[in-house]
Structure formats: C-alpha cells, structure tokens
Scaffold this motif. Sequence first.
Motif, PDB file in Angstrom:
ATOM      1  N   TYR B  36      -2.736 -27.402  -3.060  1.00 58.52           N
ATOM      2  CA  TYR B  36      -1.892 -26.396  -2.444  1.00 58.52           C
ATOM      3  C   TYR B  36      -2.379 -26.100  -1.031  1.00 58.52           C
ATOM      4  O   TYR B  36      -3.576 -26.093  -0.765  1.00 58.52           O
ATOM      5  CB  TYR B  36      -1.894 -25.097  -3.253  1.00 58.52           C
ATOM      6  N   GLN B  38      -2.137 -23.168   1.985  1.00 54.41           N
ATOM      7  CA  GLN B  38      -1.799 -21.768   2.202  1.00 54.41           C
ATOM      8  C   GLN B  38      -2.016 -21.413   3.663  1.00 54.41           C
ATOM      9  O   GLN B  38      -3.157 -21.365   4.139  1.00 54.41           O
ATOM     10  CB  GLN B  38      -2.629 -20.850   1.314  1.00 54.41           C
ATOM     11  N   LYS B  42       0.569 -16.252   3.971  1.00 53.31           N
ATOM     12  CA  LYS B  42       1.683 -16.830   3.213  1.00 53.31           C
ATOM     13  C   LYS B  42       1.270 -17.167   1.783  1.00 53.31           C
ATOM     14  O   LYS B  42       0.108 -17.050   1.405  1.00 53.31           O
ATOM     15  CB  LYS B  42       2.171 -18.098   3.918  1.00 53.31           C
ATOM     16  N   ARG B  43       2.222 -17.612   1.013  1.00 52.50           N
ATOM     17  CA  ARG B  43       1.954 -18.004  -0.361  1.00 52.50           C
ATOM     18  C   ARG B  43       1.435 -19.440  -0.421  1.00 52.50           C
ATOM     19  O   ARG B  43       1.775 -20.248   0.445  1.00 52.50           O
ATOM     20  CB  ARG B  43       3.215 -17.871  -1.201  1.00 52.50           C
ATOM     21  N   PRO B  44       0.657 -19.802  -1.445  1.00 53.87           N
ATOM     22  CA  PRO B  44       0.264 -21.210  -1.621  1.00 53.87           C
ATOM     23  C   PRO B  44       1.499 -22.055  -1.922  1.00 53.87           C
ATOM     24  O   PRO B  44       2.384 -21.632  -2.672  1.00 53.87           O
ATOM     25  CB  PRO B  44      -0.676 -21.164  -2.825  1.00 53.87           C
TER      26      PRO B  44
END
Lengths: 113, 113
Positions: B36, B38, B42-44
């Motif tokens: 992931y 990130q 922000k979101r992953p």
Amino acid sequence: NAGVTQTPKFRVLKTGQSMTLLCAQDMNHEYMYWYRQDPGMGLRLIHYSVGEGTTAKGEVPDGYNVSRLKKQNFLLGLESAAPSQTSVYFCASRVWGRRETQYFGPGTRLLVL
Amino acid sequence: GENVEQHPSTLSVQEGDSAVIKCTYSDSASNYFPWYKQELGKRPQLIIDIRSNVGEKKDQRIAVTLNKTAKHFSLHITETQPEDSAVYFCAAKGSSNTGKLIFGQGTTLQVKP
C-alpha cells in the motif's frame, strides 16, 4: 459509489469521555476492519467483522468495542477514552472470495486530552 | 504471533534512481502479500499485490518479488519520480478466511528532484 466513508474526520475528547466512530461502505462488502495508525508502528488491527452480526478481536482490541448490525456499517466505540488512544483510525472493507484487496476509508483523527 | 518486519524505515533517492523496500514475515502459511502507498494525510491505497504461488509480479515501474523459502518479499520501484514520495506499507495475510492483514511498520520514501 462513495466507497468507504468515515465519520467524523476529526475529534477532540477529554479523558474518560466516550464516542463512536462510524464506518460505512456501499460496495456490499462482507468483511470490514478497524485499524489504528501510530507513527512508526504501521497499521494495527483493532477489531474486524466477516459479516453482518459478527465481530472478532484483532491485535489491539483493549479499550474498544464494535458492532455490525447492518452489513454496510461498522461502528467502533470508545467507552472511556484515554490519551493512549490518540491516533488516526482507518476503516477498511473487502469483498468475500479471492479478491483480497482491502479498500480504506479516509481516516478519523482522534486526539484525547 | 504473526509479525511483519519492514526495512528501511526511511529511504531517500534521487529522481530516476531505483528504490527497494524489503519485508519479512513470520507465518509460513501466509499466502497473500499486498503493498500500500499512503500519501501525506491520505488513505492507504493498494499499488500491487502478489500471491504465494507467484514469484514475481510487475506493473509498469513497480514490481514485487516473493521468496517463500526465506519468507521475504520486496517492492522495487524503478525510474523514481517526485510523486512516488510517500509512505509504503507491506502486509501479509494468513491462510484463514478472515482476510486479516498484518502490516509492516512502513517506509517513508523521499524522491529528490
């Protein structure tokens, strides 16, 4: 589709107060997860659910409770907030089956004074 | 318990150079390994993943390799660009049907123009 949404975006609590974080997804996903993110510690699983009406403990469940009364919603509760619960909380969801991707919400920043 | 170790914690490269991030996992039954990205605040978001029956997977400038015997997997980014600057997380999923991911601690990648 909105995907995964989280409410609220930011909250300040005093020690001992309670609150509920809401996660909602409109993708009809069976699995939902709550993580907390702290500097240098990655994402740690608090609780998760494999379907409506089910919940289970993750790595760091102490001090938190969850409920999954509806398939699209996963609630994370703090009954008596402590400064150690200051963190960024992420919700994620994924579909049942071989598609393993977890989709994350935008996060909730929580500060406990 | 299950554990994922990620190294390095920070990585700084010149634009155009390659970057490599490495992870090791403890559960030999793990069968799915996502990465992931990130960005700040922000979101992953999933950038690439690999299953245990595959040794390598590539998607444009990013690739992931898996060594099941050594329980290692790595992310390779070639021709790095400033927009690659972010925190990268590896994760591993066990063989249970809960979909639980164990995340590494994260690597902060800085690409200098």
